[in-house]
Design an enzyme around this catalytic site. Structure first.
Site, PDB file in Angstrom:
ATOM      1  CD  GLU A 166      -3.178  -1.062   1.979  1.00 37.39           C
ATOM      2  OE1 GLU A 166      -4.278  -1.509   1.601  1.00 37.39           O
ATOM      3  OE2 GLU A 166      -2.998  -0.558   3.105  1.00 37.39           O
ATOM      4  CD  GLU A 268      -4.228  -5.547   1.646  1.00 35.14           C
ATOM      5  OE1 GLU A 268      -5.085  -4.952   2.353  1.00 35.14           O
ATOM      6  OE2 GLU A 268      -3.006  -5.402   1.798  1.00 35.14           O
TER       7      GLU A 268
END
Length: 371
Positions: A166, A268
């Site tokens: 991320e 995700e």
């Protein structure tokens, strides 16, 4: 060959577990090629007594259960020196061996931290905290080579690898923060080159959160291109209750795949199957309807996953690689909490696992084979 091997292994597993071998051994033919799950919590869960069951209640190996339901890839995160000793090379090697024996692919997710790295924090490992920048690059490369090299040496090479997790705001702050792109690019390329040195066929993924935010993705990957960042695949997190509408998510997938001529993969995604709590630690998502029309029920969870999978499948040119569910095996096992330094912490996520509070596989997994 991989699917044939998986089918043979499933038949063998059925003989020893009493489970029927009729379940799918891979995604539906119309699904994207990768139907995966992050199982980073599995090793610690099992060590603390975690139990996983087929839908009929019979106990089994979590990877065998997920594989029999059609999942064909696992994702495993790597921390450098976490306080609890989990999510390190040791566990990655062990779980990778089990997954590969079942014909599953492997995505390794390097956080380059001793704990969670995400848009709000990208903390250096304690051992790297005072390194000059050139030595920091060397540490990234050495750590990447070490883990991936060990996987290759045991015959379970990584199929894909994330250089960072991320990365909206960069990594290894402050050196590789978003406002110092020359450093950020150098760190990412150090990881990329180390991965390719171990195996040129391993696909390098760069992963951002906020999967419906097209402005973010254009800014980030345009800037990465301007600084010569090397990678193969664009990875996205998409949690519908945080990241925007399904329509915006689909549009972003289509745009970035075309704009950068790269395949995309959702590394995700999740949705709650209940609002209840199983470990005494407040859940992160508690709404009865986290996204309009998709309640916190097993049916709502499955319906949301169908939408996410369909969005990836719709990407033109075969550039929609697939979906990983996060975090499939993180059930409410005492001691397996979110904070590696605090054994008393709970996980706040057990209401979004792929196993229910009775430890049984949820019907959501059928989505991965029947979408």
């Amino acid at each position: 060959m991989r699917r044939i091997l998986a089918a043979l292994l499933l038949c063998a597993a059925a003989l020893t577990t009493g489970q029927p071998a009729h379940a799918a051994t891979g995604p539906h033919p119309d699904s994207p090629p990768i139907m995966g799950a992050d199982v980073s919590s599995l090793a610690k869960s099992e060590a603390l007594g975690g139990v996983y069951r087929y839908e009929n209640g019979r106990r089994g190996d979590a990877l065998a259960i997920l594989g029999s339901a059609g999942l064909n890839y696992v994702r495993l995160k790597v921390w450098v020196n976490p306080a609890d000793g989990y999510n390190t090379k040791t566990q990655v090697l062990a779980v990778a061996k089990r997954a590969k024996a079942r014909g599953m692919g492997l995505l390794v997710d390097f956080h380059y931290s001793d704990s969670w790295a995400d848009p709000g924090k990208q903390n250096k490992p304690a051992a790297w905290a005072d390194l000059p920048f050139e030595e920091l690059k060397q540490a990234v490369a050495a750590h990447t080579r070490d883990v991936l090299g060990a996987l290759k040496a045991q015959g379970t090479p990584a199929d894909m690898v994330q250089i960072g997790n991320e990365l909206n705001g960069g990594l290894l702050w402050p050196d590789g923060r978003w406002d110092n792109w020359p450093n950020l690019a150098a760190l990412l390329n150090a990881g990329h080159d180390a991965a390719k040195e171990v195996s040129s066929s391993t696909k390098v993924v760069l992963h951002l959160a906020d999967g419906a935010d097209n402005d973010l993705y254009r800014w980030w990957f345009d800037t990465a291109a301007a600084h010569g960042v090397r990678y193969d695949v664009i990875g996205l997190s998409y949690y519908s209750y945080w990241h925007g509408t399904l329509e915006a998510f689909r549009a972003n997938l289509h745009d970035v795949a075309a704009r950068y001529a790269k395949p995309v993969v959702v590394v995700e995604t999740a949705h709650p199957f209940t609002t209840a709590d199983d470990d005494g630690w407040e859940n992160i998502v508690t709404s009865a309807e986290p996204y309009p029309g998709y309640p916190a029920t097993p049916e709502g969870q499955a319906a949301m996953m169908r939408q996410v999978i369909e969005a990836v499948r719709s990407v033109p040119g075969g550039r929609g690689l697939g979906v990983f569910y996060w975090e499939a095996t993180w059930t409410g096992v005492p001691g397996n909490g979110w904070d590696p330094a605090d054994p008393s912490s709970g996980n706040g996520w057990e209401n979004q696992a792929l196993f229910g509070f009775d430890d049984r596989l949820l019907p959501t997994v059928r989505t991965f084979t029947r979408s």
